[in-house]
Write an enzyme that holds these catalytic residues in place. Structure first.
Site, PDB file in Angstrom:
ATOM      1  N   SER A  19      19.178  68.949  22.585  1.00 55.07           N
ATOM      2  CA  SER A  19      17.989  69.749  21.860  1.00 55.07           C
ATOM      3  C   SER A  19      18.839  70.743  21.959  1.00 55.07           C
ATOM      4  O   SER A  19      19.160  71.903  23.116  1.00 55.07           O
ATOM      5  CB  SER A  19      16.447  69.984  22.593  1.00 55.07           C
ATOM      6  OG  SER A  19      15.920  71.198  21.307  1.00 55.07           O
ATOM      7  N   SER A  21      17.178  73.623  20.245  1.00 54.52           N
ATOM      8  CA  SER A  21      16.248  74.862  20.412  1.00 54.52           C
ATOM      9  C   SER A  21      15.729  75.403  21.398  1.00 54.52           C
ATOM     10  O   SER A  21      15.666  76.865  20.877  1.00 54.52           O
ATOM     11  CB  SER A  21      14.465  73.969  20.584  1.00 54.52           C
ATOM     12  OG  SER A  21      14.545  73.198  19.428  1.00 54.52           O
ATOM     13  N   LYS A  70       6.185  63.201  19.085  1.00 53.96           N
ATOM     14  CA  LYS A  70       5.518  64.052  17.522  1.00 53.96           C
ATOM     15  C   LYS A  70       4.165  63.815  17.450  1.00 53.96           C
ATOM     16  O   LYS A  70       3.248  64.471  17.098  1.00 53.96           O
ATOM     17  CB  LYS A  70       6.918  63.923  16.248  1.00 53.96           C
ATOM     18  CG  LYS A  70       7.121  65.599  16.913  1.00 53.96           C
ATOM     19  CD  LYS A  70       8.323  65.381  15.425  1.00 53.96           C
ATOM     20  CE  LYS A  70       9.590  66.445  15.770  1.00 53.96           C
ATOM     21  NZ  LYS A  70      10.097  66.615  14.208  1.00 53.96           N
ATOM     22  N   ASP A 107       8.237  71.407   9.540  1.00 50.77           N
ATOM     23  CA  ASP A 107       9.404  70.379   9.774  1.00 50.77           C
ATOM     24  C   ASP A 107      10.279  71.282   8.251  1.00 50.77           C
ATOM     25  O   ASP A 107      10.280  71.437   7.461  1.00 50.77           O
ATOM     26  CB  ASP A 107       9.592  69.338  10.203  1.00 50.77           C
ATOM     27  CG  ASP A 107       9.758  68.724  11.823  1.00 50.77           C
ATOM     28  OD1 ASP A 107      10.878  70.391  12.189  1.00 50.77           O
ATOM     29  OD2 ASP A 107       9.488  68.030  12.290  1.00 50.77           O
ATOM     30  N   GLY A 135      11.594  57.790   7.410  1.00 53.77           N
ATOM     31  CA  GLY A 135      11.221  57.687   8.244  1.00 53.77           C
ATOM     32  C   GLY A 135       9.884  59.083   8.546  1.00 53.77           C
ATOM     33  O   GLY A 135       9.462  59.831   7.929  1.00 53.77           O
ATOM     34  N   GLY A 136       9.643  59.009  10.420  1.00 53.40           N
ATOM     35  CA  GLY A 136       9.559  60.993  10.149  1.00 53.40           C
ATOM     36  C   GLY A 136       9.865  61.768   9.849  1.00 53.40           C
ATOM     37  O   GLY A 136       8.944  62.407   9.584  1.00 53.40           O
ATOM     38  N   ARG A 158      15.803  51.870   3.389  1.00 56.81           N
ATOM     39  CA  ARG A 158      16.725  50.493   3.700  1.00 56.81           C
ATOM     40  C   ARG A 158      15.358  49.014   3.816  1.00 56.81           C
ATOM     41  O   ARG A 158      15.389  47.817   3.273  1.00 56.81           O
ATOM     42  CB  ARG A 158      16.684  50.583   4.655  1.00 56.81           C
ATOM     43  CG  ARG A 158      18.093  49.146   5.241  1.00 56.81           C
ATOM     44  CD  ARG A 158      18.743  49.582   6.487  1.00 56.81           C
ATOM     45  NE  ARG A 158      18.158  49.749   7.573  1.00 56.81           N
ATOM     46  CZ  ARG A 158      18.363  50.052   8.733  1.00 56.81           C
ATOM     47  NH1 ARG A 158      20.169  49.311   9.159  1.00 56.81           N
ATOM     48  NH2 ARG A 158      17.859  50.388   9.973  1.00 56.81           N
ATOM     49  N   THR A 159      13.851  49.928   4.865  1.00 59.70           N
ATOM     50  CA  THR A 159      13.555  49.488   4.782  1.00 59.70           C
ATOM     51  C   THR A 159      11.859  49.364   3.743  1.00 59.70           C
ATOM     52  O   THR A 159      11.284  50.210   3.850  1.00 59.70           O
ATOM     53  CB  THR A 159      12.821  49.135   6.253  1.00 59.70           C
ATOM     54  OG1 THR A 159      13.745  49.040   7.309  1.00 59.70           O
ATOM     55  CG2 THR A 159      12.094  48.358   6.821  1.00 59.70           C
ATOM     56  N   TYR A 224      22.867  67.401  10.617  1.00 59.28           N
ATOM     57  CA  TYR A 224      23.741  68.524  10.383  1.00 59.28           C
ATOM     58  C   TYR A 224      25.054  68.323  11.926  1.00 59.28           C
ATOM     59  O   TYR A 224      25.027  69.501  12.362  1.00 59.28           O
ATOM     60  CB  TYR A 224      22.870  69.855  10.651  1.00 59.28           C
ATOM     61  CG  TYR A 224      22.002  69.941  11.972  1.00 59.28           C
ATOM     62  CD1 TYR A 224      22.413  70.151  13.249  1.00 59.28           C
ATOM     63  CD2 TYR A 224      20.365  69.327  12.633  1.00 59.28           C
ATOM     64  CE1 TYR A 224      21.489  69.788  14.242  1.00 59.28           C
ATOM     65  CE2 TYR A 224      19.776  69.347  13.158  1.00 59.28           C
ATOM     66  CZ  TYR A 224      20.283  69.532  14.498  1.00 59.28           C
ATOM     67  OH  TYR A 224      19.525  69.341  15.155  1.00 59.28           O
TER      68      TYR A 224
HETATM   69  P1  NAP Z   1      13.636  58.110  11.721  1.00 55.72           P
HETATM   70  O1  NAP Z   1      12.295  58.300  11.769  1.00 55.72           O
HETATM   71  O2  NAP Z   1      14.494  57.062  13.282  1.00 55.72           O
HETATM   72  O3  NAP Z   1      14.385  57.293  10.565  1.00 55.72           O
HETATM   73  C1  NAP Z   1      15.420  57.243  10.310  1.00 55.72           C
HETATM   74  C2  NAP Z   1      15.942  56.891   9.002  1.00 55.72           C
HETATM   75  O4  NAP Z   1      16.839  56.490   8.449  1.00 55.72           O
HETATM   76  C3  NAP Z   1      15.050  55.487   8.711  1.00 55.72           C
HETATM   77  O5  NAP Z   1      14.285  56.286   6.847  1.00 55.72           O
HETATM   78  C4  NAP Z   1      16.376  54.257   8.511  1.00 55.72           C
HETATM   79  O6  NAP Z   1      15.542  53.715   8.097  1.00 55.72           O
HETATM   80  C5  NAP Z   1      17.077  55.320   8.318  1.00 55.72           C
HETATM   81  N1  NAP Z   1      19.377  54.610   8.522  1.00 55.72           N
HETATM   82  C6  NAP Z   1      18.963  54.476   9.836  1.00 55.72           C
HETATM   83  N2  NAP Z   1      19.847  53.406   9.938  1.00 55.72           N
HETATM   84  C7  NAP Z   1      20.647  53.148   8.727  1.00 55.72           C
HETATM   85  C8  NAP Z   1      21.537  52.200   8.071  1.00 55.72           C
HETATM   86  N3  NAP Z   1      22.180  51.862   8.651  1.00 55.72           N
HETATM   87  N4  NAP Z   1      21.165  52.132   6.399  1.00 55.72           N
HETATM   88  C9  NAP Z   1      20.104  52.277   6.199  1.00 55.72           C
HETATM   89  N5  NAP Z   1      19.102  53.122   6.610  1.00 55.72           N
HETATM   90  C10 NAP Z   1      19.444  53.609   7.882  1.00 55.72           C
HETATM   91  O7  NAP Z   1      14.138  59.146  12.298  1.00 55.72           O
HETATM   92  P2  NAP Z   1      13.747  60.947  12.153  1.00 55.72           P
HETATM   93  O8  NAP Z   1      13.311  60.875  12.635  1.00 55.72           O
HETATM   94  O9  NAP Z   1      13.251  60.459   9.934  1.00 55.72           O
HETATM   95  O10 NAP Z   1      15.068  61.789  11.497  1.00 55.72           O
HETATM   96  C11 NAP Z   1      15.884  61.415  10.820  1.00 55.72           C
HETATM   97  C12 NAP Z   1      17.073  62.091  10.609  1.00 55.72           C
HETATM   98  O11 NAP Z   1      17.131  63.416  10.509  1.00 55.72           O
HETATM   99  C13 NAP Z   1      18.124  62.072  11.844  1.00 55.72           C
HETATM  100  O12 NAP Z   1      19.288  61.796  11.427  1.00 55.72           O
HETATM  101  C14 NAP Z   1      17.616  63.377  12.228  1.00 55.72           C
HETATM  102  O13 NAP Z   1      18.728  64.233  13.057  1.00 55.72           O
HETATM  103  C15 NAP Z   1      17.256  64.537  10.340  1.00 55.72           C
HETATM  104  N6  NAP Z   1      16.538  65.144  11.275  1.00 55.72           N
HETATM  105  C16 NAP Z   1      17.079  66.743  11.351  1.00 55.72           C
HETATM  106  C17 NAP Z   1      16.091  67.881  10.897  1.00 55.72           C
HETATM  107  C18 NAP Z   1      16.628  68.897  10.702  1.00 55.72           C
HETATM  108  O14 NAP Z   1      16.081  70.412  10.824  1.00 55.72           O
HETATM  109  N7  NAP Z   1      17.766  69.261  10.450  1.00 55.72           N
HETATM  110  C19 NAP Z   1      14.858  67.541  10.890  1.00 55.72           C
HETATM  111  C20 NAP Z   1      14.340  66.013  11.627  1.00 55.72           C
HETATM  112  C21 NAP Z   1      14.893  65.122  11.299  1.00 55.72           C
HETATM  113  P3  NAP Z   1      14.801  52.102   8.102  1.00 55.72           P
HETATM  114  O15 NAP Z   1      13.419  52.324   8.033  1.00 55.72           O
HETATM  115  O16 NAP Z   1      15.293  51.395   6.947  1.00 55.72           O
HETATM  116  O17 NAP Z   1      15.711  52.189   8.917  1.00 55.72           O
END
Ligand code: NAP
Length: 277
Positions: A19, A21, A70, A107, A135-136, A158-159, A224
């Protein structure tokens, strides 16, 4: 009896070693000469409630909560902000003097503030927003874009079922687009957001065709690592304004730090350098 305890904050997750943070909050503590600390805490799911009830007794004034806690944290909290309720997850907890836990989700705030700081001409209401992923992180992005005035969210995942769930929750301003047609969303979109993990170091490539991107679009990637993702690189070459995802992480930390330590911190280049170091 006076209370001479040093205020502590931290981040709870599993895993937590990577992390950023702690660097973020420690930079602010140092910059504003505040006596306090910010500690990474590895906590198992079954222990979350007891840990959250115990931390205030040890001088903790609040914590950030990250994956996978979370949603659970939101349910443990006594008071929850509207935006955390809408997003369905908490990332910032404050331990109140009466022993209650106050939960927020910053967020979406971080996402919007990052765009406002780094693309000052960006307007949420300038046209539809295209969001990749459901996703989240997408939940926070969609809630904040709708709140900021985006007239429509074109959402592709994707889903597909997960995108449909978000549409059912967030209403008629969300339109679901089939993943194989995700590139078509770009023809209308003036805001483009990747919330998938595609393009992240070690993850699969972001392969959505980008030829439909409008030159007046603002394109941002939540990924990032790397800071300049292939999506941002391509968009920049096509003349779009691009904003990297680090600023979202930095800005989401502001409300918690202010609540815990009493100073509203700045997001500036020195902070970016400290977090990237
Ligand atoms: P998550 O809940 O696990 O969601 C992942 C997402 O990515 C889902 O929509 C998933 O699709 C998609 N995905 C994963 N592998 C894939 C593939 N091979 N092809 C197509 N889609 C794919 O994760 P999250 O918490 O939302 O985080 C997502 C990203 O945002 C991460 O990289 C995280 O580090 C980043 N993030 C950044 C910040 C920031 O402050 N910049 C804050 C939060 C998150 P499916 O539903 O089909 O599996």
């Amino acid at each position: 009896m006076s209370d001479h305890r040093i205020p502590l904050a931290g981040v709870i997750g599993n895993p937590i070693a990577h992390s950023r943070s702690p660097r973020l909050h420690r930079h602010w503590l140092k910059t504003y000469d505040i006596l306090g600390d910010y500690i990474p805490l590895h906590v198992e799911g079954d222990d979350l409630e007891v840990v959250l009830k115990t931390l205030p007794k040890m001088g903790f004034v609040g914590v950030n909560v990250t994956i996978p806690h979370k949603v659970h944290a939101l349910h443990i909290a006594d008071q929850v902000t509207d935006r955390a309720t809408l997003i369905g997850a908490a990332n910032t907890l404050t331990f109140l003097a009466d022993g209650k836990i106050y939960a927020d989700n910053t967020d979406g705030y971080g996402f919007i503030e990052n765009l406002r700081q780094n693309a000052p001409d960006w307007q949420a209401n300038s046209g539809p927003a295209a969001v990749f992923g459901a996703g989240g992180a997408a939940r926070a992005v969609i809630v904040s874009l709708l709140d900021a005035g985006a007239p429509e969210i074109l959402l592709s995942n994707r889903t597909r079922a997960k995108a449909e769930t978000l549409r059912a929750e967030f209403g008629s301003r969300v339109t679901v687009v089939e993943w194989v047609q995700a590139g078509n969303m770009l023809e209308e979109a003036t805001t483009v957001v990747n919330t998938t993990s595609l393009g992240m170091k070690g993850a699969a490539e972001f392969r959505v065709p980008l030829d439909g991107l409008r030159r007046d679009a603002v394109v941002t990637d939540l990924v990032y690592t790397p800071l300049r993702t292939p999506l941002l690189d391509t968009a920049e070459k096509m003349g779009c304004t691009t904003v990297d995802g680090l600023g979202m992480l930095l800005h989401q930390g502001v409300p918690g730090f202010e609540r815990w330590f009493g100073t509203r911190p700045e997001v500036d280049d020195a902070l970016r350098r400290a977090v990237l170091a």
